[in-house]
Design a protein around this motif. Structure first.
Motif, PDB file in Angstrom:
ATOM      1  N   LYS A  78      -6.660   1.980  -7.041  1.00 45.84           N
ATOM      2  CA  LYS A  78      -6.299   3.251  -6.441  1.00 45.84           C
ATOM      3  C   LYS A  78      -7.571   3.975  -6.026  1.00 45.84           C
ATOM      4  O   LYS A  78      -8.642   3.766  -6.601  1.00 45.84           O
ATOM      5  CB  LYS A  78      -5.466   4.106  -7.381  1.00 45.84           C
ATOM      6  CG  LYS A  78      -6.153   4.561  -8.653  1.00 45.84           C
ATOM      7  CD  LYS A  78      -5.197   5.436  -9.472  1.00 45.84           C
ATOM      8  CE  LYS A  78      -5.855   5.948 -10.746  1.00 45.84           C
ATOM      9  NZ  LYS A  78      -4.927   6.842 -11.513  1.00 45.84           N
ATOM     10  N   VAL A  87      -3.138   0.248  -3.834  1.00 43.75           N
ATOM     11  CA  VAL A  87      -2.874  -1.065  -3.253  1.00 43.75           C
ATOM     12  C   VAL A  87      -2.674  -2.066  -4.379  1.00 43.75           C
ATOM     13  O   VAL A  87      -3.406  -2.047  -5.378  1.00 43.75           O
ATOM     14  CB  VAL A  87      -4.041  -1.543  -2.362  1.00 43.75           C
ATOM     15  CG1 VAL A  87      -3.760  -2.948  -1.808  1.00 43.75           C
ATOM     16  CG2 VAL A  87      -4.289  -0.565  -1.213  1.00 43.75           C
ATOM     17  N   SER A 106       0.699   5.806  -0.359  1.00 46.22           N
ATOM     18  CA  SER A 106      -0.060   7.038  -0.540  1.00 46.22           C
ATOM     19  C   SER A 106       0.877   8.225  -0.601  1.00 46.22           C
ATOM     20  O   SER A 106       1.854   8.308   0.151  1.00 46.22           O
ATOM     21  CB  SER A 106      -1.063   7.233   0.601  1.00 46.22           C
ATOM     22  OG  SER A 106      -1.750   8.473   0.448  1.00 46.22           O
ATOM     23  N   PHE A 114      -3.905   5.099   5.521  1.00 52.59           N
ATOM     24  CA  PHE A 114      -3.850   3.649   5.694  1.00 52.59           C
ATOM     25  C   PHE A 114      -3.276   3.334   7.066  1.00 52.59           C
ATOM     26  O   PHE A 114      -2.578   4.142   7.679  1.00 52.59           O
ATOM     27  CB  PHE A 114      -3.007   2.985   4.590  1.00 52.59           C
ATOM     28  CG  PHE A 114      -1.534   3.295   4.649  1.00 52.59           C
ATOM     29  CD1 PHE A 114      -0.662   2.590   5.477  1.00 52.59           C
ATOM     30  CD2 PHE A 114      -0.994   4.299   3.847  1.00 52.59           C
ATOM     31  CE1 PHE A 114       0.691   2.890   5.521  1.00 52.59           C
ATOM     32  CE2 PHE A 114       0.367   4.602   3.877  1.00 52.59           C
ATOM     33  CZ  PHE A 114       1.209   3.886   4.719  1.00 52.59           C
ATOM     34  N   HIS A 156       4.327   4.204   2.773  1.00 54.63           N
ATOM     35  CA  HIS A 156       4.025   2.887   2.223  1.00 54.63           C
ATOM     36  C   HIS A 156       4.189   1.813   3.293  1.00 54.63           C
ATOM     37  O   HIS A 156       4.843   2.037   4.321  1.00 54.63           O
ATOM     38  CB  HIS A 156       4.944   2.576   1.041  1.00 54.63           C
ATOM     39  CG  HIS A 156       6.390   2.402   1.430  1.00 54.63           C
ATOM     40  ND1 HIS A 156       7.241   3.468   1.625  1.00 54.63           N
ATOM     41  CD2 HIS A 156       7.117   1.284   1.688  1.00 54.63           C
ATOM     42  CE1 HIS A 156       8.432   3.028   1.970  1.00 54.63           C
ATOM     43  NE2 HIS A 156       8.381   1.707   2.024  1.00 54.63           N
ATOM     44  N   VAL A 212       3.394   0.472  -6.065  1.00 54.63           N
ATOM     45  CA  VAL A 212       2.912  -0.801  -5.513  1.00 54.63           C
ATOM     46  C   VAL A 212       2.980  -1.910  -6.554  1.00 54.63           C
ATOM     47  O   VAL A 212       3.273  -3.069  -6.229  1.00 54.63           O
ATOM     48  CB  VAL A 212       1.471  -0.658  -4.953  1.00 54.63           C
ATOM     49  CG1 VAL A 212       1.452   0.359  -3.810  1.00 54.63           C
ATOM     50  CG2 VAL A 212       0.462  -0.274  -6.029  1.00 54.63           C
ATOM     51  N   ILE A 268      -4.301   7.011  -2.877  1.00 55.95           N
ATOM     52  CA  ILE A 268      -3.756   5.826  -2.221  1.00 55.95           C
ATOM     53  C   ILE A 268      -3.911   4.649  -3.167  1.00 55.95           C
ATOM     54  O   ILE A 268      -4.916   4.553  -3.891  1.00 55.95           O
ATOM     55  CB  ILE A 268      -4.456   5.579  -0.867  1.00 55.95           C
ATOM     56  CG1 ILE A 268      -3.699   4.556  -0.033  1.00 55.95           C
ATOM     57  CG2 ILE A 268      -5.905   5.200  -1.042  1.00 55.95           C
ATOM     58  CD1 ILE A 268      -4.097   4.570   1.437  1.00 55.95           C
ATOM     59  N   VAL A 285       0.857  -1.176   0.000  1.00 53.00           N
ATOM     60  CA  VAL A 285       0.000   0.000   0.000  1.00 53.00           C
ATOM     61  C   VAL A 285       0.900   1.235   0.000  1.00 53.00           C
ATOM     62  O   VAL A 285       1.963   1.234   0.631  1.00 53.00           O
ATOM     63  CB  VAL A 285      -0.955   0.004   1.220  1.00 53.00           C
ATOM     64  CG1 VAL A 285      -0.184  -0.093   2.521  1.00 53.00           C
ATOM     65  CG2 VAL A 285      -1.850   1.242   1.203  1.00 53.00           C
ATOM     66  N   ALA A 322      -7.004   0.646   3.855  1.00 54.86           N
ATOM     67  CA  ALA A 322      -6.658   1.806   3.032  1.00 54.86           C
ATOM     68  C   ALA A 322      -7.956   2.499   2.676  1.00 54.86           C
ATOM     69  O   ALA A 322      -8.827   1.904   2.033  1.00 54.86           O
ATOM     70  CB  ALA A 322      -5.927   1.366   1.767  1.00 54.86           C
TER      71      ALA A 322
END
Length: 266
Positions: A229, A26, A19, A142, A179, A206, A24, A17, A133
């Protein structure tokens, strides 16, 4: 009466994850070590997603009656724990309360049944890793928690937490970062070795790290990838579905009321 256990501690997982404060992202793999079918490792909740790695489920089957008793399911609990909350920190705290008894039961089971291979494989590693998240109130955030068992005896079992949160600080209990990795060991090492990765956009970051895990740990980590996202309140953009077909079709699968009276939002 005979019993057998079922758990997913052997599941190979790589989740990342990240941001940048504006959005953000994942990414998660879908491979299971001892199963040919891929598994979705992400669940849709209000505001974003829940994800988990390591020992995500534990059940006991009576070999005489074939009745299955589910002790815990981290994915189910993860969704229920998010109900009525708007903070990733509070979601993780509630999740920890709800899952605690089941996790203790799993460790106790392994001790009582001399499941030494299981206990040894988890030595020094988190028993369970979970994260939320979300994007709510105009902000992405997150919170990731790693559960490490602390065993002083068969009846004296607890868990030590290691938390990572971001992109903004969220209290002294968690390390702040932009992260956080879950599952496959080595993803953080890749970032340390190549700081230029931090210049990538969240989704690219990611994706890059999980893809590297797929290459370097192909026996336990593999495609298809789930990539997403979140750039605005409670809107998840599924870039790549992976094995999460049912999650994509759902706008929000979080229950509308808290799961238990004892875990209401404060």
């Amino acid at each position: 009466m005979g019993i057998c256990l079922s758990c997913l501690s052997c599941t190979g997982t790589a989740i990342m994850v990240h941001s940048d404060g504006k959005e953000i992202a994942v990414a998660a793999d879908s491979k299971r070590k001892h199963h040919s079918a891929p598994a979705c490792k992400v669940r849709r909740i209000y505001g974003g997603v829940f994800f988990a790695a390591s020992d995500t489920a534990f059940s006991i089957t009576n070999t005489v009656t074939l009745q299955v008793q589910m002790i815990y399911d981290a994915y189910k609990t993860g969704v229920e724990a998010a109900a009525g909350l708007r903070s990733a920190v509070k979601m993780v705290e509630r999740f920890s309360e709800m899952i605690d008894s089941g996790l203790r039961s799993k460790v106790r089971f392994d001790i009582n049944h001399d499941n030494s291979s299981e206990l040894h494989s988890m030595q020094g590693q988190p028993w369970l890793e979970v994260g939320y998240a979300i994007f709510l109130d105009g902000k992405p955030s997150f919170y990731v928690r790693h559960f490490f068992p602390v065993v002083n005896g068969p009846e004296d079992i607890g868990f030590r937490y290691e938390d990572v949160c971001g992109p903004e600080p969220c209290g002294p209990a968690a390390r702040q970062s932009d992260h956080a990795p879950l599952g496959a060991i080595g993803m953080e090492t890749e970032v340390t070795a190549d700081p230029s990765l931090l210049k990538l956009k969240p989704l690219e970051f990611v994706t890059n790290l999980v893809n590297q895990a797929v290459v370097k740990a192909s026996s336990t980590v593999g495609p298809p990838l789930t990539r997403l996202k979140i750039t605005s309140n409670d809107v998840v953009n599924w870039i790549e579905i992976g094995a999460c077909f049912d999650q994509v079709r759902k706008v929000d699968i979080t229950p509308q009321t808290p799961a238990t009276k004892s875990t209401k939002q404060k």
